[in-house]
Design a protein around this motif. Structure first.
Motif, PDB file in Angstrom:
ATOM      1  N   VAL A   1       4.109   7.162  -9.220  1.00  0.00           N
ATOM      2  CA  VAL A   1       3.076   6.452  -9.982  1.00  0.00           C
ATOM      3  C   VAL A   1       3.757   5.424 -10.869  1.00  0.00           C
ATOM      4  O   VAL A   1       4.614   5.763 -11.685  1.00  0.00           O
ATOM      5  CB  VAL A   1       2.237   7.416 -10.848  1.00  0.00           C
TER       6      VAL A   1
ATOM      7  N   ALA B   1      -8.304   6.105  -6.960  1.00  0.00           N
ATOM      8  CA  ALA B   1      -7.002   6.029  -6.302  1.00  0.00           C
ATOM      9  C   ALA B   1      -6.442   7.417  -6.016  1.00  0.00           C
ATOM     10  O   ALA B   1      -5.829   7.653  -4.967  1.00  0.00           O
ATOM     11  CB  ALA B   1      -6.030   5.226  -7.163  1.00  0.00           C
ATOM     12  N   PHE B   2      -6.640   8.347  -6.934  1.00  0.00           N
ATOM     13  CA  PHE B   2      -6.116   9.701  -6.747  1.00  0.00           C
ATOM     14  C   PHE B   2      -7.007  10.540  -5.829  1.00  0.00           C
ATOM     15  O   PHE B   2      -6.517  11.223  -4.930  1.00  0.00           O
ATOM     16  CB  PHE B   2      -5.967  10.403  -8.098  1.00  0.00           C
TER      17      PHE B   2
ATOM     18  N   VAL C   1      -4.479   9.242  -2.835  1.00  0.00           N
ATOM     19  CA  VAL C   1      -3.298  10.101  -2.917  1.00  0.00           C
ATOM     20  C   VAL C   1      -3.560  11.464  -2.316  1.00  0.00           C
ATOM     21  O   VAL C   1      -2.718  12.026  -1.596  1.00  0.00           O
ATOM     22  CB  VAL C   1      -2.839  10.231  -4.385  1.00  0.00           C
TER      23      VAL C   1
ATOM     24  N   ARG D   1       1.649   7.379  -3.249  1.00  0.00           N
ATOM     25  CA  ARG D   1       2.042   6.515  -4.371  1.00  0.00           C
ATOM     26  C   ARG D   1       0.826   5.760  -4.907  1.00  0.00           C
ATOM     27  O   ARG D   1      -0.136   5.473  -4.188  1.00  0.00           O
ATOM     28  CB  ARG D   1       3.130   5.528  -3.952  1.00  0.00           C
ATOM     29  N   VAL D   2       0.935   5.422  -6.195  1.00  0.00           N
ATOM     30  CA  VAL D   2      -0.107   4.651  -6.884  1.00  0.00           C
ATOM     31  C   VAL D   2       0.577   3.621  -7.766  1.00  0.00           C
ATOM     32  O   VAL D   2       1.476   3.956  -8.547  1.00  0.00           O
ATOM     33  CB  VAL D   2      -1.006   5.558  -7.756  1.00  0.00           C
TER      34      VAL D   2
ATOM     35  N   VAL E   1      -5.232  -1.841  -8.938  1.00  0.00           N
ATOM     36  CA  VAL E   1      -4.891  -0.466  -8.593  1.00  0.00           C
ATOM     37  C   VAL E   1      -4.627  -0.413  -7.087  1.00  0.00           C
ATOM     38  O   VAL E   1      -5.507  -0.719  -6.282  1.00  0.00           O
ATOM     39  CB  VAL E   1      -6.014   0.521  -8.971  1.00  0.00           C
ATOM     40  N   GLU E   2      -3.419  -0.006  -6.734  1.00  0.00           N
ATOM     41  CA  GLU E   2      -3.019   0.073  -5.330  1.00  0.00           C
ATOM     42  C   GLU E   2      -2.578   1.502  -5.035  1.00  0.00           C
ATOM     43  O   GLU E   2      -1.765   2.068  -5.766  1.00  0.00           O
ATOM     44  CB  GLU E   2      -1.878  -0.905  -5.074  1.00  0.00           C
ATOM     45  N   ASN E   3      -3.114   2.075  -3.991  1.00  0.00           N
ATOM     46  CA  ASN E   3      -2.757   3.457  -3.650  1.00  0.00           C
ATOM     47  C   ASN E   3      -2.580   3.619  -2.145  1.00  0.00           C
ATOM     48  O   ASN E   3      -3.185   2.888  -1.346  1.00  0.00           O
ATOM     49  CB  ASN E   3      -3.819   4.433  -4.159  1.00  0.00           C
TER      50      ASN E   3
END
Length: 345
Positions: A235, A260-261, A265, A273-274, A289-291
């Protein structure tokens, strides 16, 4: 300044007394009429009568008239014809008797005086009527705007009431997983949850919160989520702020992090990953926000969950200049939020 919709209606007619009086006195000045002090007293005496008559006409008589009650309406018309003609002349005569009204032209006959006073009263009806119409229009417009604001605020509160429990539900699920596995991290997760709850109880009721407060709640949420994963989770949370005390609506950014989570994830089996980046420059907020995701993307259509749907609606209610760009990709999902903070409604 006091809103027009809060003004008592009778005050409109009181305010019109000096306005109508001034218009008539200006007319006398333009015509070059003499005896200005006496004319001013005369005009005031007449205007007081017409103000009461117009108030009764517009606020009580006209609203009660209808074709179904045509006979009563006809009698009302006859009554006000008398009030604005012979009744007006009798009021003038009362002023003369009480030595309030001064007769300046003794050459006019009684029919001529009644005719002149009738024309004078008709002019007052036109002016009072136009002013009342404008007053009602502006008042109705302000009331409509106020109802729209209240409706939007009620909808915004409803969206918040949906978002907060949704956010809390997901967090409790995380703690439940730790408790079920009898993890030693469960107490720490409860402590971090208490911080989040304290923020939700005491900070989210205000329309704005400092960006630094929002950063803290995001930090706590990330820390809470990391307790569920091993060291394979990466993260990265960075920010670039001109002023960390700038105001934003509370919990506005959290749904993107939560998404994102929960939908990224948790579905990634290999090296989840975030990456989160927040910047605020020249009152322009940019939040990325990229995940990672578990599968390659099938198409560019994204079925938005309740968090993203509520976020879009909140943005529409709060700002006029914003964009929320959702970019699904192969094994990667990106959300980019851009807001002009000066465009707050």
């Amino acid at each position: 300044m006091k809103k027009l919709c809060l003004i008592k209606r009778y005050k409109l007619y009181i305010w019109l007394i000096p306005i109508f009086l001034l218009l008539n006195l200006l007319g006398d000045v333009v015509e070059g009429a003499g005896h200005f002090p006496q004319r001013a007293v005369n005009e005031l005496w007449l205007v007081c009568y017409l103000t009461v008559a117009n108030y009764r006409l517009f606020e009580y008589a006209l609203p009660g008239m209808s074709w179904k009650r045509w006979f009563e309406s006809f009698l009302q018309v006859l009554l006000y014809c008398f009030i604005y003609s012979l009744g007006f002349f009798l009021w003038r005569s009362l002023g003369v008797t009480l030595h309030i009204y001064t007769v300046l032209d003794k050459t006019m006959s009684i029919p001529e005086r009644i005719g002149g006073l009738t024309g004078y009263s008709i002019g007052s009806v036109v002016i009072f009527g136009i002013t009342r119409h404008i007053f009602n229009y502006v008042k109705l417009k302000q009331s409509s705007q106020q109802l729209q604001i209240e409706s939007q605020q009620a909808e915004l509160n409803y969206l918040k009431s949906q978002t907060n429990p949704h956010f809390l539900f997901n967090t409790l699920n995380n703690i439940y997983s730790l408790a079920r596995d009898k993890s030693d991290l469960a107490p720490e997760s409860i402590l971090r949850l208490s911080k989040i709850l304290r923020y939700m109880l005491y900070e989210t009721s205000a329309p704005y919160t400092a960006i630094e407060q929002e950063l803290r709640i995001i930090d706590d949420y990330i820390a809470l989520e990391k307790l569920r994963y091993d060291e394979s989770l990466q993260v990265n949370f960075s920010h670039d702020l001109e002023d960390s005390r700038q105001g934003v609506p509370p919990l506005l950014l959290v749904p993107l992090v939560e998404n994102a989570f929960k939908h990224g994830v948790s579905e990634t089996r290999d090296r989840p990953r975030v990456n989160i980046f927040l910047s605020v420059k020249n009152r322009i907020l940019l939040f990325t926000v990229e995940n990672s995701t578990g599968d390659p993307v099938d198409d560019n259509k994204v079925k938005e969950n309740i968090g993203l749907s509520n976020l879009r609606r909140q943005l529409a209610l709060l700002y006029t200049d914003y964009s929320l760009d959702i970019r699904p990709g192969d094994f990667m999902f990106t959300a980019v939020l851009k807001i002009n903070l000066n465009s707050h409604v």
